[in-house]
Design a protein around this motif. Structure first.
Motif, PDB file in Angstrom:
ATOM      1  N   SER A 118      80.192  48.622  64.316  1.00 45.73           N
ATOM      2  CA  SER A 118      81.364  49.137  63.020  1.00 45.73           C
ATOM      3  C   SER A 118      82.543  48.768  64.631  1.00 45.73           C
ATOM      4  CB  SER A 118      81.521  50.485  63.264  1.00 45.73           C
ATOM      5  OG  SER A 118      83.012  51.581  62.766  1.00 45.73           O
ATOM      6  N   SER A 119      83.665  48.351  64.704  1.00 47.15           N
ATOM      7  CA  SER A 119      84.154  47.883  65.935  1.00 47.15           C
ATOM      8  C   SER A 119      85.309  48.342  65.972  1.00 47.15           C
ATOM      9  CB  SER A 119      84.762  45.916  65.430  1.00 47.15           C
ATOM     10  OG  SER A 119      85.531  45.671  64.760  1.00 47.15           O
ATOM     11  N   GLY A 120      86.037  49.424  65.002  1.00 49.32           N
ATOM     12  CA  GLY A 120      86.978  50.285  65.240  1.00 49.32           C
ATOM     13  C   GLY A 120      86.284  51.998  65.622  1.00 49.32           C
ATOM     14  N   GLU A 121      84.886  51.755  65.435  1.00 46.72           N
ATOM     15  CA  GLU A 121      84.750  53.114  66.460  1.00 46.72           C
ATOM     16  C   GLU A 121      84.618  52.480  67.870  1.00 46.72           C
ATOM     17  OE1 GLU A 121      82.771  57.523  64.668  1.00 46.72           O
ATOM     18  OE2 GLU A 121      81.896  55.428  63.879  1.00 46.72           O
ATOM     19  N   ALA A 152      87.083  43.387  51.739  1.00 44.82           N
ATOM     20  CA  ALA A 152      88.804  43.168  52.005  1.00 44.82           C
ATOM     21  C   ALA A 152      88.315  44.183  53.097  1.00 44.82           C
ATOM     22  CB  ALA A 152      89.111  44.548  51.275  1.00 44.82           C
ATOM     23  N   VAL A 153      87.664  44.821  53.362  1.00 42.34           N
ATOM     24  CA  VAL A 153      87.362  45.624  54.814  1.00 42.34           C
ATOM     25  C   VAL A 153      86.784  45.422  55.478  1.00 42.34           C
ATOM     26  CG1 VAL A 153      87.851  48.171  55.358  1.00 42.34           C
ATOM     27  CG2 VAL A 153      88.437  47.437  53.270  1.00 42.34           C
ATOM     28  N   PRO A 154      86.598  44.042  56.228  1.00 41.71           N
ATOM     29  CA  PRO A 154      84.994  43.630  56.947  1.00 41.71           C
ATOM     30  C   PRO A 154      84.639  44.405  57.469  1.00 41.71           C
ATOM     31  CG  PRO A 154      87.071  42.348  56.875  1.00 41.71           C
ATOM     32  CD  PRO A 154      87.338  42.785  56.541  1.00 41.71           C
ATOM     33  N   LEU A 155      85.899  45.414  58.171  1.00 41.52           N
ATOM     34  CA  LEU A 155      84.668  45.482  59.187  1.00 41.52           C
ATOM     35  C   LEU A 155      84.937  47.228  59.668  1.00 41.52           C
ATOM     36  CD1 LEU A 155      87.980  44.143  62.700  1.00 41.52           C
ATOM     37  CD2 LEU A 155      85.707  43.291  61.476  1.00 41.52           C
ATOM     38  N   ARG A 186      81.009  35.812  58.951  1.00 48.48           N
ATOM     39  CA  ARG A 186      81.346  35.349  60.684  1.00 48.48           C
ATOM     40  C   ARG A 186      82.700  35.516  60.716  1.00 48.48           C
ATOM     41  NH1 ARG A 186      80.466  30.628  56.557  1.00 48.48           N
ATOM     42  NH2 ARG A 186      83.156  31.003  56.171  1.00 48.48           N
ATOM     43  N   ARG A 187      83.702  36.587  60.305  1.00 50.71           N
ATOM     44  CA  ARG A 187      84.923  37.895  60.757  1.00 50.71           C
ATOM     45  C   ARG A 187      84.399  38.757  61.044  1.00 50.71           C
ATOM     46  NH1 ARG A 187      89.559  40.629  57.266  1.00 50.71           N
ATOM     47  NH2 ARG A 187      90.853  41.308  59.382  1.00 50.71           N
ATOM     48  N   VAL A 188      82.749  39.336  60.561  1.00 49.64           N
ATOM     49  CA  VAL A 188      82.213  40.569  61.421  1.00 49.64           C
ATOM     50  C   VAL A 188      81.883  40.346  62.812  1.00 49.64           C
ATOM     51  CG1 VAL A 188      81.172  42.055  61.347  1.00 49.64           C
ATOM     52  CG2 VAL A 188      82.529  41.970  59.196  1.00 49.64           C
ATOM     53  N   HIS A 189      81.141  38.602  62.811  1.00 53.33           N
ATOM     54  CA  HIS A 189      80.478  38.874  63.980  1.00 53.33           C
ATOM     55  C   HIS A 189      81.564  37.290  65.594  1.00 53.33           C
ATOM     56  CE1 HIS A 189      77.919  35.791  66.800  1.00 53.33           C
ATOM     57  NE2 HIS A 189      77.149  36.002  65.633  1.00 53.33           N
ATOM     58  N   ARG A 190      82.468  37.844  64.960  1.00 58.59           N
ATOM     59  CA  ARG A 190      83.477  37.270  65.853  1.00 58.59           C
ATOM     60  C   ARG A 190      84.038  39.000  66.751  1.00 58.59           C
ATOM     61  NH1 ARG A 190      85.210  33.154  61.818  1.00 58.59           N
ATOM     62  NH2 ARG A 190      86.366  34.961  61.175  1.00 58.59           N
ATOM     63  N   VAL A 229      71.340  36.644  67.066  1.00 54.00           N
ATOM     64  CA  VAL A 229      71.562  36.742  65.729  1.00 54.00           C
ATOM     65  C   VAL A 229      72.878  35.481  65.196  1.00 54.00           C
ATOM     66  CG1 VAL A 229      73.591  37.799  64.235  1.00 54.00           C
ATOM     67  CG2 VAL A 229      72.244  38.821  66.192  1.00 54.00           C
ATOM     68  N   PRO A 230      72.848  34.700  64.144  1.00 57.16           N
ATOM     69  CA  PRO A 230      73.863  33.937  64.206  1.00 57.16           C
ATOM     70  C   PRO A 230      74.887  33.862  63.587  1.00 57.16           C
ATOM     71  CG  PRO A 230      71.991  34.219  61.750  1.00 57.16           C
ATOM     72  CD  PRO A 230      72.079  34.950  62.960  1.00 57.16           C
ATOM     73  N   ALA A 231      75.562  33.202  63.954  1.00 57.87           N
ATOM     74  CA  ALA A 231      77.639  33.497  64.351  1.00 57.87           C
ATOM     75  C   ALA A 231      77.957  32.845  63.087  1.00 57.87           C
ATOM     76  CB  ALA A 231      77.949  32.652  64.742  1.00 57.87           C
ATOM     77  N   ASP A 232      77.238  31.311  62.286  1.00 57.45           N
ATOM     78  CA  ASP A 232      78.086  30.985  61.341  1.00 57.45           C
ATOM     79  C   ASP A 232      77.406  31.310  59.779  1.00 57.45           C
ATOM     80  OD1 ASP A 232      75.368  30.063  61.806  1.00 57.45           O
ATOM     81  OD2 ASP A 232      75.912  27.668  61.143  1.00 57.45           O
TER      82      ASP A 232
END
Length: 289
Positions: free
Chosen positions: A223-226, A145-148, A64-68, A91-94
């Protein structure tokens, strides 16, 4: 998961570090869970159904955290073809979707399906299965611990990257093109050339849209960071020989990306190169394998 991921760039949101330092490589409880899910793939035949996984609440929370985070990042940095395909795959969000759920949707849209992987898959099987409409996907989830960020492909990568791709006929055609090239060759040198082109297109490719680089590669999409640092990457025009001469970065973000004008341009570039690739020409390109 292709064996190109043995050389995966190590990317994290905010900080960079060695893959061995990632908590997913050092947490015994996480490693036991990852191993248990990977073991489900032992003896798996391409095309057989994947087992149902009962995901933990921690794993669902990571999803859920990565989906957001990826929702926002895709709107800002993904190409139009990806955004359209994402609407199709739903892609389901929940919750984490099961392989069967994703595969059923993909089959209706493009004829592709997920087939189970436990980790690294050799190039011959991984690439060749694409010719038959199968993509090897894992079921384990990255460390909470590192979800993103994950130092290896997980189910988030496979669904948000390849699952979105394989909802679109244009993307699916490129996967089949690569798979068909892989089944024509026999040597590891030739397979590695195909794998490297897969890496710089379907994993790390970008398109130029309105003068701005927009991501389509699966490794970028998961990868939202990249995604957030696309404007700091060195971006070159897509050229197969240039891509093959470009080394992988193993201790940071991927520094060089290759941009095409459209997915048709990607397909045409790969088709022109791969149509002439055979085991003999591969040895001329990579004389030492």
């Amino acid at each position: 998961m292709s064996d190109v991921w043995r050389r995966t760039p190590i990317a994290a949101d905010g900080t960079l570090g060695a893959a061995a330092e990632h908590p997913g490589r050092r947490d015994p409880l996480y490693l036991a869970r990852r191993h248990a899910l990977a073991e489900l793939a032992r003896g798996h035949r391409v095309g057989d159904p994947s087992p149902v996984v009962e995901y933990t609440e921690s794993e669902q929370a990571t999803w859920r955290r990565v989906h957001r985070a990826l929702d926002d990042a895709h709107r800002a940095y993904a190409c139009r073809a990806v955004l359209d395909a994402r609407e199709e795959v739903r892609v389901p969000a929940d919750r984490i979707p099961q392989h069967a759920e994703v595969g059923a949707r993909l089959r209706r849209l493009t004829g592709f399906d997920f087939t189970l992987a436990g980790g690294v898959v050799e190039n011959e099987r991984f690439l060749g299965s694409m010719a038959r409409g199968y993509f090897h996907a894992v079921q384990f989830v990255r460390h909470p611990a590192v979800p993103l960020y994950s130092p290896e492909p997980d189910i988030i990568h496979d669904v948000f990257g390849h699952g979105i791709h394989l909802a679109a006929p244009e993307f699916a055609a490129i996967y089949r093109l690569i798979g068909q090239a892989a089944v024509r060759v026999k040597t590891e040198a030739a397979l590695q050339i195909i794998s490297d082109l897969y890496w710089f297109t379907l994993e790390y490719g970008v398109l130029e849209e309105g003068g701005t680089p927009k991501a389509y590669g699966a490794a970028l999409l998961s990868s939202s960071g990249e995604l957030g640092r696309l404007d700091r990457s060195r971006i070159r025009d897509l050229n197969a020989l240039d891509a093959l001469a470009t080394p992988y970065e193993i201790s940071g973000y991927q520094p060089v990306l290759f941009a095409a004008r459209s997915l048709t341009h990607v397909a045409d570039t790969l088709a022109a190169f791969l149509s002439d690739l055979d085991d003999d020409s591969a040895l001329r390109l990579r004389p030492h394998g």
